[in-house]
Design a protein around this motif. Structure first.
Motif, PDB file in Angstrom:
ATOM      1  N   HIS A  55      18.096   5.072  -8.002  1.00 36.07           N
ATOM      2  CA  HIS A  55      18.302   4.021  -8.998  1.00 36.07           C
ATOM      3  C   HIS A  55      17.141   3.914  -9.985  1.00 36.07           C
ATOM      4  N   GLU A  56      15.933   4.105  -9.503  1.00 36.06           N
ATOM      5  CA  GLU A  56      14.773   3.927 -10.391  1.00 36.06           C
ATOM      6  C   GLU A  56      13.554   4.639  -9.817  1.00 36.06           C
ATOM      7  N   VAL A  57      12.752   5.198 -10.708  1.00 39.58           N
ATOM      8  CA  VAL A  57      11.459   5.766 -10.326  1.00 39.58           C
ATOM      9  C   VAL A  57      10.384   5.019 -11.094  1.00 39.58           C
ATOM     10  N   ASN A  58       9.498   4.343 -10.394  1.00 39.70           N
ATOM     11  CA  ASN A  58       8.424   3.590 -11.038  1.00 39.70           C
ATOM     12  C   ASN A  58       7.339   4.536 -11.548  1.00 39.70           C
ATOM     13  N   ASP A  59       6.492   4.019 -12.424  1.00 46.04           N
ATOM     14  CA  ASP A  59       5.374   4.818 -12.934  1.00 46.04           C
ATOM     15  C   ASP A  59       4.442   5.209 -11.793  1.00 46.04           C
ATOM     16  N   ALA A  60       3.925   6.424 -11.881  1.00 46.41           N
ATOM     17  CA  ALA A  60       2.985   6.902 -10.861  1.00 46.41           C
ATOM     18  C   ALA A  60       1.608   6.292 -11.085  1.00 46.41           C
ATOM     19  N   GLU A  61       0.874   6.114  -9.991  1.00 50.14           N
ATOM     20  CA  GLU A  61      -0.503   5.644 -10.077  1.00 50.14           C
ATOM     21  C   GLU A  61      -1.393   6.497  -9.175  1.00 50.14           C
ATOM     22  N   LYS A  62      -2.611   6.732  -9.635  1.00 54.69           N
ATOM     23  CA  LYS A  62      -3.540   7.563  -8.876  1.00 54.69           C
ATOM     24  C   LYS A  62      -4.365   6.682  -7.941  1.00 54.69           C
ATOM     25  N   ILE A  63      -4.311   6.992  -6.651  1.00 53.91           N
ATOM     26  CA  ILE A  63      -5.032   6.230  -5.636  1.00 53.91           C
ATOM     27  C   ILE A  63      -5.682   7.212  -4.663  1.00 53.91           C
ATOM     28  N   GLU A  64      -6.976   7.114  -4.511  1.00 55.37           N
ATOM     29  CA  GLU A  64      -7.709   7.924  -3.546  1.00 55.37           C
ATOM     30  C   GLU A  64      -7.398   9.418  -3.687  1.00 55.37           C
ATOM     31  N   GLY A  65      -7.344   9.869  -4.948  1.00 53.49           N
ATOM     32  CA  GLY A  65      -7.202  11.296  -5.206  1.00 53.49           C
ATOM     33  C   GLY A  65      -5.790  11.843  -5.195  1.00 53.49           C
ATOM     34  N   LYS A  66      -4.780  10.977  -4.958  1.00 53.74           N
ATOM     35  CA  LYS A  66      -3.386  11.421  -4.988  1.00 53.74           C
ATOM     36  C   LYS A  66      -2.588  10.501  -5.909  1.00 53.74           C
ATOM     37  N   PHE A  67      -1.424  11.002  -6.318  1.00 55.23           N
ATOM     38  CA  PHE A  67      -0.540  10.219  -7.174  1.00 55.23           C
ATOM     39  C   PHE A  67       0.648   9.704  -6.362  1.00 55.23           C
ATOM     40  N   TYR A  68       0.975   8.425  -6.550  1.00 50.10           N
ATOM     41  CA  TYR A  68       2.061   7.778  -5.813  1.00 50.10           C
ATOM     42  C   TYR A  68       3.019   7.117  -6.793  1.00 50.10           C
ATOM     43  N   ALA A  69       4.316   7.314  -6.564  1.00 53.08           N
ATOM     44  CA  ALA A  69       5.338   6.656  -7.379  1.00 53.08           C
ATOM     45  C   ALA A  69       6.412   6.098  -6.461  1.00 53.08           C
ATOM     46  N   MET A  70       6.660   4.811  -6.573  1.00 49.38           N
ATOM     47  CA  MET A  70       7.707   4.172  -5.784  1.00 49.38           C
ATOM     48  C   MET A  70       9.069   4.480  -6.406  1.00 49.38           C
ATOM     49  N   LEU A  71      10.043   4.777  -5.579  1.00 56.41           N
ATOM     50  CA  LEU A  71      11.408   4.949  -6.081  1.00 56.41           C
ATOM     51  C   LEU A  71      12.382   4.151  -5.234  1.00 56.41           C
ATOM     52  N   GLN A  72      13.440   3.681  -5.885  1.00 56.56           N
ATOM     53  CA  GLN A  72      14.491   2.928  -5.218  1.00 56.56           C
ATOM     54  C   GLN A  72      15.751   3.795  -5.169  1.00 56.56           C
ATOM     55  N   TYR A  73      16.402   3.809  -4.030  1.00 62.73           N
ATOM     56  CA  TYR A  73      17.622   4.604  -3.898  1.00 62.73           C
ATOM     57  C   TYR A  73      18.573   3.915  -2.922  1.00 62.73           C
ATOM     58  N   SER A  74      19.758   4.447  -2.829  1.00 60.16           N
ATOM     59  CA  SER A  74      20.748   3.883  -1.902  1.00 60.16           C
ATOM     60  C   SER A  74      21.596   5.010  -1.315  1.00 60.16           C
ATOM     61  N   ASN A  75      22.237   4.716  -0.210  1.00 57.49           N
ATOM     62  CA  ASN A  75      23.247   5.621   0.344  1.00 57.49           C
ATOM     63  C   ASN A  75      24.255   4.810   1.144  1.00 57.49           C
ATOM     64  N   VAL A  76      25.338   5.483   1.510  1.00 51.20           N
ATOM     65  CA  VAL A  76      26.377   4.859   2.311  1.00 51.20           C
ATOM     66  C   VAL A  76      26.497   5.641   3.614  1.00 51.20           C
ATOM     67  N   MET A  77      26.418   4.930   4.727  1.00 51.70           N
ATOM     68  CA  MET A  77      26.555   5.550   6.038  1.00 51.70           C
ATOM     69  C   MET A  77      27.848   5.075   6.690  1.00 51.70           C
ATOM     70  N   PHE A  78      28.592   6.016   7.232  1.00 51.73           N
ATOM     71  CA  PHE A  78      29.797   5.700   7.990  1.00 51.73           C
ATOM     72  C   PHE A  78      29.513   5.962   9.466  1.00 51.73           C
ATOM     73  N   MET A  79      29.835   4.997  10.304  1.00 54.89           N
ATOM     74  CA  MET A  79      29.542   5.112  11.732  1.00 54.89           C
ATOM     75  C   MET A  79      30.752   4.678  12.548  1.00 54.89           C
ATOM     76  N   LYS A  80      31.086   5.485  13.531  1.00 54.86           N
ATOM     77  CA  LYS A  80      32.232   5.188  14.389  1.00 54.86           C
ATOM     78  C   LYS A  80      31.807   5.295  15.850  1.00 54.86           C
ATOM     79  N   ILE A  81      32.173   4.288  16.637  1.00 54.51           N
ATOM     80  CA  ILE A  81      31.870   4.296  18.071  1.00 54.51           C
ATOM     81  C   ILE A  81      33.123   4.744  18.814  1.00 54.51           C
ATOM     82  N   ASN A  82      33.028   5.869  19.492  1.00 60.90           N
ATOM     83  CA  ASN A  82      34.170   6.419  20.210  1.00 60.90           C
ATOM     84  C   ASN A  82      34.164   5.964  21.672  1.00 60.90           C
TER      85      ASN A  82
END
Length: 206
Positions: A88-115
């Motif tokens: 859904h969205e990728v936030n701007d990256a930021e450099k922290i302690e020598g690495k780059f981090y970018a938060m992203l939001q996503y979704s999925n749909v899981m189907f589960m059946k109990i037999n």
């Protein structure tokens, strides 16, 4: 060209360059994370580990992670299907302690059946078995609603599958902020574990 015009042209070129760079690294994040989601959806857990932060394997070895995933999605008596994964969205990256981090939001749909289990109590009547199954379904639905939200869990009596919509977050991590992105999925109930993988400034936001 006057000095003012030169400055305006330079400023415009810089803005275009910054926007282009932003789109480039965010597109790279989306491409690599989609590859990760495709591997998870197809249940190719070994391939999915190619996109996970190497820091995780310092805590839990890669082959052990693969086994855990396989055991989870191959639990006897339970069917799983994953579909419709979306970023859904990728936030701007930021450099922290020598690495780059970018938060992203996503979704999925899981189907589960109990037999029904083969080792069910043979002494039970059909009515007792039906009541036991109904109770199990009710408790399962309640637990899923508490985890994912009441409006995000549906049960189809015809197919006997639970449909679970989940919105999630993950951190994309890169050594240079351009490519070689890998990922750590963020779960609020695993904050103590995430503190071993992410900088404190990030885990404080969880």
């Amino acid at each position: 060209m006057t000095l003012l015009k030169k400055q305006l042209v330079t400023l415009c070129l810089l803005c275009i360059s910054v926007v282009s760079y932003s789109q480039d690294y965010k597109s790279e994040i989306k491409t690599q994370f989609n590859d990760y989601l495709d591997a998870i959806t197809s249940m190719d857990f070994n391939k999915s580990m190619d996109y996970v932060s190497e820091d995780l394997f310092k805590i839990i070895p890669r082959d052990q992670m693969v086994r855990v995933m396989e055991q989870t999605f191959n639990t006897p008596g339970i069917e799983f299907k994953l579909e419709d994964a979306k970023i859904h969205e990728v936030n701007d990256a930021e450099k922290i302690e020598g690495k780059f981090y970018a938060m992203l939001q996503y979704s999925n749909v899981m189907f589960m059946k109990i037999n029904a289990q083969d080792d069910e109590n043979e002494d039970e009547t059909e009515e007792e078995k039906a009541e036991s199954q109904e109770l199990q379904l009710s408790l399962t639905k309640m637990a899923l609603q508490q985890t994912f939200g009441e409006n995000n869990v549906k049960y189809d009596e015809k197919t006997q599958f639970f449909e679970i919509y989940a919105e999630k977050q993950a951190y994309a991590i890169s050594p240079n902020g351009k490519d070689n992105w890998n990922f750590i999925v963020v779960e609020k109930n695993q904050k103590a574990f995430l503190e071993r993988l992410l900088p404190k400034v990030l885990t404080d936001k969880i």
